[in-house]
Design a protein around this motif. Structure first.
Motif, short mmCIF file in Angstrom:
data_model
loop_
_atom_site.label_atom_id
_atom_site.label_comp_id
_atom_site.label_asym_id
_atom_site.label_seq_id
_atom_site.Cartn_x
_atom_site.Cartn_y
_atom_site.Cartn_z
N MET A 16 1.66 7.71 -1.94
CA MET A 16 2.91 7.04 -2.29
C MET A 16 3.48 7.56 -3.60
O MET A 16 4.70 7.71 -3.73
N GLU A 35 -1.55 10.66 -13.49
CA GLU A 35 -2.59 10.61 -12.46
C GLU A 35 -3.97 10.66 -13.14
O GLU A 35 -4.21 11.50 -14.02
N ALA A 36 -4.86 9.76 -12.70
CA ALA A 36 -6.20 9.71 -13.29
C ALA A 36 -6.99 10.99 -13.02
O ALA A 36 -7.79 11.42 -13.84
N ALA A 45 -7.25 8.23 -1.49
CA ALA A 45 -7.55 8.01 -0.07
C ALA A 45 -6.80 9.04 0.78
O ALA A 45 -7.29 9.48 1.82
N ALA A 46 -5.63 9.43 0.30
CA ALA A 46 -4.78 10.34 1.07
C ALA A 46 -5.45 11.69 1.34
O ALA A 46 -5.14 12.35 2.33
N ALA A 51 -4.48 11.19 8.80
CA ALA A 51 -3.01 11.25 8.85
C ALA A 51 -2.46 11.20 10.27
O ALA A 51 -1.56 11.94 10.63
N MET A 52 -3.03 10.32 11.06
CA MET A 52 -2.46 10.09 12.38
C MET A 52 -1.30 9.11 12.25
O MET A 52 -1.35 8.18 11.45
N ARG A 185 -3.48 5.51 -16.41
CA ARG A 185 -2.60 4.57 -17.12
C ARG A 185 -2.62 3.24 -16.39
O ARG A 185 -2.98 3.17 -15.21
N TYR A 327 -3.63 0.30 3.29
CA TYR A 327 -4.78 0.11 4.19
C TYR A 327 -5.00 1.38 5.04
O TYR A 327 -5.01 2.48 4.52
N ARG A 328 -5.13 1.26 6.35
CA ARG A 328 -5.44 2.40 7.20
C ARG A 328 -4.18 3.06 7.78
O ARG A 328 -4.26 3.88 8.69
N HIS A 329 -3.01 2.64 7.22
CA HIS A 329 -1.76 3.12 7.82
C HIS A 329 -0.86 3.86 6.84
O HIS A 329 0.35 3.96 7.07
N GLY A 330 -1.45 4.37 5.76
CA GLY A 330 -0.61 4.94 4.70
C GLY A 330 0.36 6.00 5.21
O GLY A 330 1.56 5.94 4.95
N PHE A 331 -0.14 7.00 5.92
CA PHE A 331 0.74 8.07 6.40
C PHE A 331 1.68 7.55 7.49
O PHE A 331 2.83 7.95 7.57
N MET A 332 1.14 6.64 8.29
CA MET A 332 1.94 6.12 9.40
C MET A 332 3.17 5.36 8.91
O MET A 332 4.21 5.38 9.57
#
Ligand SMILES: Cc1cc2nc3c(=O)[nH]c(=O)nc-3n(C[C@H](O)[C@H](O)[C@H](O)COP(=O)(O)OP(=O)(O)OC[C@H]3O[C@@H](n4cnc5c(N)ncnc54)[C@H](O)[C@@H]3O)c2cc1C
Length: 363
Positions: A16, A35-36, A45-46, A51-52, A185, A327-332
């Motif tokens: 994101m 970014e850490a 996670a990405a 990435a389905m 940050r 959750y399990r739908h980030g790319f979706m």
């Protein structure tokens, strides 16, 4: 899109964060990304995800609002990818769902759930029940191994790592963007809108946002990447499984992502023997060519998840926005989250966010 501010700080350069940064810079904003970790997104996670982009298949575990977001996103991805610096593998060849005879009761239950989703979301292309010959026509290399299946037309997938790399290249090429690596940050580090500070702060830290959003939890997932020159699959294949949906997603270069376990735990330790056996056995049961595959990577990550398993956009204080719970739908769903967040930033309200049931609190 005209925005009522000039500069933003984005926390987190996972999925994101990178998407928000590219879009805000394209809209003319000065963007600082903190970014850490580093540019390879090793803490995101990405990086691990398959990435389905499978809204109907995911309706087995997701409500209609998330399915609608997924359908919106499927049509938005091509436009988003076309604006990036490097090409990204993206396909919409559908999803094939298969099962072994012993799992036919679970498969019948799944078919009923997906049929109900189809009634509730008429814009979804209709699912088709198919026989062994139709399976062999779609995926010749599977032969007649499976007698029955479901075909979900129009569903997609993309190459997650190519996307992260392309978003990075796009950000690096944009003079409005400054990238700060190894720079963890938190929201209290900023006083947005005051002298010398960004006008807005956008928190996309996934699980790293827990100090300011303590109901977030991790849902562990294990994924195996194999190189299998002897296997040809045209599209993601799902195998009905009593504990969690298993899938094989073919990526460019004869790489296959086999995933994913789903375990209620924040544990990021290496994959267990049991999960590894289950994932590899599932792949081998679908195609015996996986016997000679080479294991390239076995990875573990945790999905950033809210108590209701739904995504959320919230604005906990003026000039601060948090986008999380993918959750399990980030790319979706990411393009739907992006479009809703951009409308909120531009206008203070978003018809899209409301239509998706996303929380749209005060600005
Ligand atoms: C095993 C697995 C399989 C998956 N498969 C799929 C799939 O097939 N399809 C799908 O749609 N989704 C899938 N997902 C889900 C998807 O990966 C996530 O929903 C998505 O990555 C969440 O995006 P995000 O940007 O919110 O978080 P992330 O991608 O995790 O990014 C968060 C970033 O914030 C950074 N960060 C953390 N703390 C700080 C800090 N204090 N300061 C600065 N930066 C910080 C992190 O280092 C990271 O880079 C899967 C996930 C897993 C784990």
């Amino acid at each position: 899109m005209r925005l009522p501010f000039d500069s933003v700080a984005i926390l987190g350069a996972g999925l994101m964060g990178r998407l928000m940064a590219v879009t805000l810079a394209q809209a003319g904003c000065k963007v600082d990304v903190f970014e850490a970790g580093g540019p390879e997104a090793e803490g995101a996670a990405a990086r691990v995800a398959a990435a389905m982009l499978a809204p109907l298949a995911e309706s087995a575990v997701a409500p209609v609002s998330v399915v609608r977001m997924g359908q919106h996103a499927l049509s938005r991805w091509p436009e988003l990818l076309a604006s990036l610096a490097q090409p990204v593998f993206f396909q919409r060849e559908g999803t094939l769902v298969l099962w072994h005879r012993q799992d036919s009761t679970e498969a019948a239950r799944l078919a009923r759930v997906l049929a109900r989703t189809g009634e509730q979301v008429p814009e979804l292309p209709p699912m088709r029940a198919i026989d062994g010959a139709a399976i062999a026509a779609l995926e010749p290399s599977l032969g007649t191994r499976f007698a029955q299946g479901l075909f979900l037309p129009g569903e997609g997938q993309l190459d997650n790592r190519a996307l992260l790399a392309s978003l990075l290249a796009t950000l690096q090429a944009d003079a409005r963007v400054t990238l700060h690596w190894q720079s963890p940050r938190a929201i209290p580090d900023f006083a947005p809108g005051t002298a010398g500070q960004p006008d807005r702060v956008i928190d996309c830290r996934g699980l790293g946002a827990r100090p300011q959003w303590n109901s977030l939890r991790g849902v562990r997932g294990e994924v195996i990447r194999v190189h299998a020159p002897e296997v040809t699959l045209q599209r993601p294949t799902r195998l009905v499984h009593p504990r969690y949906p298993l899938y094989i997603a073919p990526k460019p270069g004869n790489l296959f992502v086999i995933g994913a376990t789903e375990i209620e735990s924040d544990d990021m330790s290496p994959a267990s023997v049991r999960s590894t056996l289950e994932l590899l056995s599932a792949a081998y049961a679908v195609h015996s060519g996986f016997a000679e595959a080479r294991i390239v990577e076995i990875a573990t990550q945790c999905r950033p998840t809210l108590p209701d398993n739904l995504p959320s956009i919230r604005q906990p204080q003026p000039r601060v926005m948090q986008v999380n719970g993918l959750y399990r739908h980030g790319f979706m769903i990411a393009p739907a989250m992006l479009d809703a967040a951009m409308e909120l930033l531009a206008h203070g309200h978003s018809a899209l966010a409301e239509s998706f049931g996303l929380e749209a609190a005060h600005t």
